[in-house]
Design an enzyme around this catalytic site. Sequence first.
Site, mmCIF file in Angstrom:
data_model
loop_
_atom_site.group_PDB
_atom_site.id
_atom_site.type_symbol
_atom_site.label_atom_id
_atom_site.label_comp_id
_atom_site.label_asym_id
_atom_site.label_seq_id
_atom_site.Cartn_x
_atom_site.Cartn_y
_atom_site.Cartn_z
ATOM 1 N N ASP A 1 -4.610 47.079 40.196
ATOM 2 C CA ASP A 1 -3.683 46.923 39.083
ATOM 3 C C ASP A 1 -3.298 45.455 38.893
ATOM 4 O O ASP A 1 -3.145 44.710 39.866
ATOM 5 C CB ASP A 1 -2.430 47.759 39.374
ATOM 6 C CG ASP A 1 -1.455 47.797 38.223
ATOM 7 O OD1 ASP A 1 -1.841 48.251 37.136
ATOM 8 O OD2 ASP A 1 -0.298 47.363 38.414
ATOM 9 N N GLU B 1 -8.220 45.499 36.959
ATOM 10 C CA GLU B 1 -7.623 45.563 35.630
ATOM 11 C C GLU B 1 -7.291 44.132 35.203
ATOM 12 O O GLU B 1 -6.309 43.545 35.651
ATOM 13 C CB GLU B 1 -6.344 46.402 35.635
ATOM 14 C CG GLU B 1 -5.727 46.523 34.243
ATOM 15 C CD GLU B 1 -4.214 46.720 34.239
ATOM 16 O OE1 GLU B 1 -3.695 47.218 33.235
ATOM 17 O OE2 GLU B 1 -3.547 46.356 35.241
#
Length: 605
Positions: free
Chosen positions: A295, A336
């Site tokens: 993330d 990401e």
Amino acid sequence: MVDLRGIRHPLRPAGHGRLPAPPAVDRVRADGRRRQGLILGWRRRATVAVATVALLAVVGCGSTVSPTPGSSVTAPATSATASGAGPAPTCGPIPPVAPPSGLDQAGWWRDRTFYEVFVRSFADGDGDGIGDLKGLIGKLDYFNDNNVASQTDLGITALWLMPTFPSPSYHGYDVTDYRAVNPDYGSLDDLRELVKEAHRRGIAVILDLPLNHTSDEHPWFVGSKTGTGPYADWYRWSDAPQGNGWQPDGSRFYYAAFGADLPDLNLRNPDVTAEVTADAEFWLGTAGVDGFRLDAAKYLVEDGPTTENTPETHAWWRTFRSAVDAQVPRTLLLGEVWDLPKVSASYVPADLDLTFDFALDTGYVGAAQSGDAATLMRLMTNVTKLYPATSGFGAFLSNHDMNRVATQLDSDPGQLGVAADLLLTGPGVPFVYYGEEIGLTGAKPDERIRTPMRWDASSPAAGFSSGAPWESMSDDPPSLNVADESASNSSLLSRYRNLIHLRQLHPALSSGTWAPVASDSSSVVAALRVAPTETALVLTNVSTEPVSPTLSLESSPLCGRPAVFGAYGQTVTIGPELTAAGGFHDYRPVATLQPQSTVVILLGP
């Protein structure tokens, strides 16, 4: 219906040496003849239903491939005569057939189709209204049932689980313990069982690992707030704010780019780096997971006012990767990096194995919505040049941070279908967000794009739970569910199943390179997908009108005189006549390409 007996015919492009070849193994029968194909790993598909994708198999140069019993095949047609064509390149020998990618091999993700799961919303195994790991285990056959005769599974070969760690929030991106399982979801033993059962079906499992920040309730942050002790500098503190993102705490400030409840870790501190690296290694060893979705990967290490994509962030990922690879070399690191393609591509392959390409997501949905392919063709051409030639990026239509694709496309069946076509016949590694395959809708706030999965039309929660769901169901009609769509060959779910099975069956689609093919129709996305043992021409009409595209290609690895020997679900056409560079001009493979449909043509020497 296409009966291929689970076999991929080794139809190779010419100029095999021009392409990087994966590890190969020579498969020779007892009588000395090379096998006509390779059964795909654990999945011995007896049949592949192609309801929305017309599959045309093309061979030439004297190849003899016997049709399967009951299939509709015509005699071979001659190649099309193209202006300026020939003499075509001479075909070399067929290369050895590569083995399927097992989870014990580096790069196993290159030919997989991933599925993003929000455990809280997928399946409730104990009736408390919250999805859990046991509920997910009970649904593994939905993804891949490992049954050679079955056509009812989705064909998924990898799962991405949104955060499964303890957390004070419903979404889990604010972690309080990196080495435990959220008690709402179950136990560590449940996660181990999930991984074991998934692996038994040939499904990989990766965990969502938020390393940029923790919860403000994490013991590390609670200790850091005191200003003394072992965690004092595990977060970034200042006596005065240093710009945006600095949050007050008494007389001091701490850095938290995503909000006060998500303080950023100080990853310049080697103790922090060592701890989170050990946490990742824990899951690789203890639970046997296959990798991580990382993330906020571009935000890790700030450099003064620069908070994104710093050289220090790139260097940190390389250090992390080296440590993880030293323990489990096959580990997938998926980042990401929500940014321009040239920025997200800068992380691959030195820092991470894959990053998501967010521009391509917009391009796919935009083309499906507008019916215009020209902008998407330019985008795909540029994007594929930025990443490694095969599978350097993750492709998707929507995810847990976006309005669902069905909402973006107003639940239009044709647009949803053609968007799926683009994703699942296109380049990169495809990711399907849970519920996307049935047309589940949802618009922000975030809870409404993460609503429970609809399995059937029952009350109170459409088969998701026997109790009241943690979040109310989506605003879709009761008929939008897995059970009802499974019963219809024309449903969106059936289209996804057919496309995923087709992709998994053909290496040109699952891991081949991508090159644009010129078309005289602005509504056609045309491309050549090339793998060492197979080449495919893919045509997608994104408009609501039929078209008759004429195609041109300056050069390619194709060779010989390709000729059509069989057509499934479409009128038999002729193959292209090649130029000396392996290209073709004025090639019209189909008389009519139907609206919002895709044709895949396998080409060989």
